[in-house]
Design an enzyme around this catalytic site. Structure first.
Site, PDB file in Angstrom:
ATOM      1  N   ASP A 175       3.195   1.524  -4.763  1.00  0.00           N
ATOM      2  CA  ASP A 175       2.362   2.383  -5.597  1.00  0.00           C
ATOM      3  C   ASP A 175       2.032   1.574  -6.837  1.00  0.00           C
ATOM      4  O   ASP A 175       2.897   1.348  -7.697  1.00  0.00           O
ATOM      5  CB  ASP A 175       3.119   3.659  -5.967  1.00  0.00           C
ATOM      6  CG  ASP A 175       2.361   4.548  -6.945  1.00  0.00           C
ATOM      7  OD1 ASP A 175       1.264   4.160  -7.401  1.00  0.00           O
ATOM      8  OD2 ASP A 175       2.886   5.633  -7.271  1.00  0.00           O
ATOM      9  N   VAL A 176       0.794   1.105  -6.939  1.00  0.00           N
ATOM     10  CA  VAL A 176       0.451   0.166  -8.007  1.00  0.00           C
ATOM     11  C   VAL A 176       0.536   0.775  -9.398  1.00  0.00           C
ATOM     12  O   VAL A 176       0.534   0.050 -10.398  1.00  0.00           O
ATOM     13  CB  VAL A 176      -0.948  -0.453  -7.794  1.00  0.00           C
ATOM     14  CG1 VAL A 176      -0.994  -1.266  -6.512  1.00  0.00           C
ATOM     15  CG2 VAL A 176      -2.041   0.612  -7.815  1.00  0.00           C
TER      16      VAL A 176
ATOM     17  N   TYR B 203     -15.816   4.757 -13.132  1.00  0.00           N
ATOM     18  CA  TYR B 203     -15.483   3.610 -12.289  1.00  0.00           C
ATOM     19  C   TYR B 203     -15.955   2.312 -12.941  1.00  0.00           C
ATOM     20  O   TYR B 203     -15.211   1.313 -12.991  1.00  0.00           O
ATOM     21  CB  TYR B 203     -16.139   3.789 -10.932  1.00  0.00           C
ATOM     22  CG  TYR B 203     -15.825   2.713  -9.914  1.00  0.00           C
ATOM     23  CD1 TYR B 203     -14.547   2.596  -9.370  1.00  0.00           C
ATOM     24  CD2 TYR B 203     -16.814   1.844  -9.471  1.00  0.00           C
ATOM     25  CE1 TYR B 203     -14.262   1.629  -8.416  1.00  0.00           C
ATOM     26  CE2 TYR B 203     -16.545   0.881  -8.517  1.00  0.00           C
ATOM     27  CZ  TYR B 203     -15.264   0.771  -7.995  1.00  0.00           C
ATOM     28  OH  TYR B 203     -14.989  -0.186  -7.043  1.00  0.00           O
TER      29      TYR B 203
ATOM     30  N   ASP C 161       0.845  -1.193   0.000  1.00  0.00           N
ATOM     31  CA  ASP C 161       0.000   0.000   0.000  1.00  0.00           C
ATOM     32  C   ASP C 161       0.882   1.246   0.000  1.00  0.00           C
ATOM     33  O   ASP C 161       2.078   1.169   0.326  1.00  0.00           O
ATOM     34  CB  ASP C 161      -0.912   0.019   1.238  1.00  0.00           C
ATOM     35  CG  ASP C 161      -2.258   0.681   0.969  1.00  0.00           C
ATOM     36  OD1 ASP C 161      -2.254   1.849   0.533  1.00  0.00           O
ATOM     37  OD2 ASP C 161      -3.290   0.032   1.196  1.00  0.00           O
TER      38      ASP C 161
ATOM     39  N   LYS D  85     -13.603  -0.900 -14.013  1.00  0.00           N
ATOM     40  CA  LYS D  85     -13.829  -2.231 -13.450  1.00  0.00           C
ATOM     41  C   LYS D  85     -14.213  -3.239 -14.538  1.00  0.00           C
ATOM     42  O   LYS D  85     -13.910  -4.435 -14.426  1.00  0.00           O
ATOM     43  CB  LYS D  85     -14.893  -2.161 -12.351  1.00  0.00           C
ATOM     44  CG  LYS D  85     -14.419  -1.428 -11.102  1.00  0.00           C
ATOM     45  CD  LYS D  85     -13.207  -2.112 -10.475  1.00  0.00           C
ATOM     46  CE  LYS D  85     -12.795  -1.492  -9.155  1.00  0.00           C
ATOM     47  NZ  LYS D  85     -11.699  -2.209  -8.478  1.00  0.00           N
TER      48      LYS D  85
ATOM     49  N   THR E  13     -17.500   0.230   3.399  1.00  0.00           N
ATOM     50  CA  THR E  13     -16.144   0.638   3.737  1.00  0.00           C
ATOM     51  C   THR E  13     -16.062   2.162   3.575  1.00  0.00           C
ATOM     52  O   THR E  13     -17.046   2.822   3.231  1.00  0.00           O
ATOM     53  CB  THR E  13     -15.144  -0.035   2.806  1.00  0.00           C
ATOM     54  OG1 THR E  13     -15.467   0.330   1.454  1.00  0.00           O
ATOM     55  CG2 THR E  13     -15.205  -1.554   2.931  1.00  0.00           C
TER      56      THR E  13
END
Length: 267
Positions: free
Chosen positions: A65-66, A161, A39, A165, A198
């Protein structure tokens, strides 16, 4: 019957500091895996790792950092060194920026493309290079990508988004095909989580209300529940259990699949 025992497996969970990622890391650890939490949130990530250790798990924090190829290479190398290998990668890191299409901000969309699509693609790249024959781990394994019910439904305010996805769904299937064709021994699957309360899920409800799509965040969440045959929002453990299943030998003949974990919302 094959169990969901992951004893001896080594896993890397991206976006593992909090939310769904932390729940997935915990579930993998409970199933017996050693877990690296990757993360950009270092302080929170280290707290999550300490919690896993306090529960008896083997866990490490790796900065990741993806969106950065070099960061991926370093994180995977650190995982292999600290855990003794790599068998499981969960590409969970993601962001959601709510917007009406008419008001779309290019910068926001680019952020989602970078984190959600590029981040997952780089995760597949480095998982394959590490787990395929001749790689640093070299014993095959499993990748679970985290898509969303947003990839299967049309819900207002989440066009960008939803697009990112949906791309994860395609990356999953092409990745599975390439791994099989080239003999990597890496299964690639994804799950489509439903709305979960979340930080990200709660913020989506707030944003939808602020855009005028619903009178309040509570009514936005209620609208999702109304579209869900099971009549409730998802919970973190619902998603985490699905990740454990797909990571385990119970799913050894499953690859290129997308598993809805959405209470039936996307059917």
């Amino acid at each position: 019957m094959t169990s969901y025992d992951l004893t001896g497996r080594k896993a890397l969970v991206t976006g593992g500091a909090r939310g769904l990622g932390a729940g997935m890391a915990e579930a993998l650890a409970k199933a017996g895996a050693a877990v690296a939490v990757g993360d950009v949130l270092e302080d929170v990530g280290k707290e999550t790792v300490q919690s896993l250790r306090d529960a008896g798990a083997t866990a490490e924090f790796v900065p990741l950092d993806v969106t950065d190829d070099a960061s991926w290479a370093e994180a995977v190398a650190n995982t292999c060194t600290s855990l003794g290998g790599l068998d499981l990668v969960v590409n969970n890191a993601g962001v959601e920026i709510t917007s009406l299409i008419a008001d779309l901000d290019p910068a926001g969309l680019r952020t989602m493309l970078d984190v959600n699509v590029l981040g997952t693609a780089l995760g597949l790249k480095h998982a394959f290079r590490t787990m395929r024959p001749g790689g640093a781990a070299g014993n095959g394994g499993s990748v679970v990508n985290i898509a969303s019910v947003a990839a299967t439904i049309a819900f207002p305010g989440i066009a960008g988004y939803s697009a990112t996805k949906s791309a994860i769904d395609r990356l999953t299937r092409v990745g599975a095909a390439e791994s099989g064709k080239l003999g990597y021994g890496v299964r690639v699957n994804c799950i489509y989580p439903g709305l979960t309360p979340t930080v990200m899920g709660n913020q989506l409800a707030v944003d939808c209300a602020e855009l005028g799509l619903f009178p309040s965040p509570e009514e936005a969440a209620a609208a999702v529940v109304g579209l869900t045959p099971q009549g409730r929002l998802g919970q973190v453990d619902d998603m985490a259990d699905a990740v454990v299943f797909l990571s385990s030998d119970a799913a050894k003949y499953i690859t290129g699949a997308g598993l809805p974990v959405d209470g039936g919302m996307g059917m």
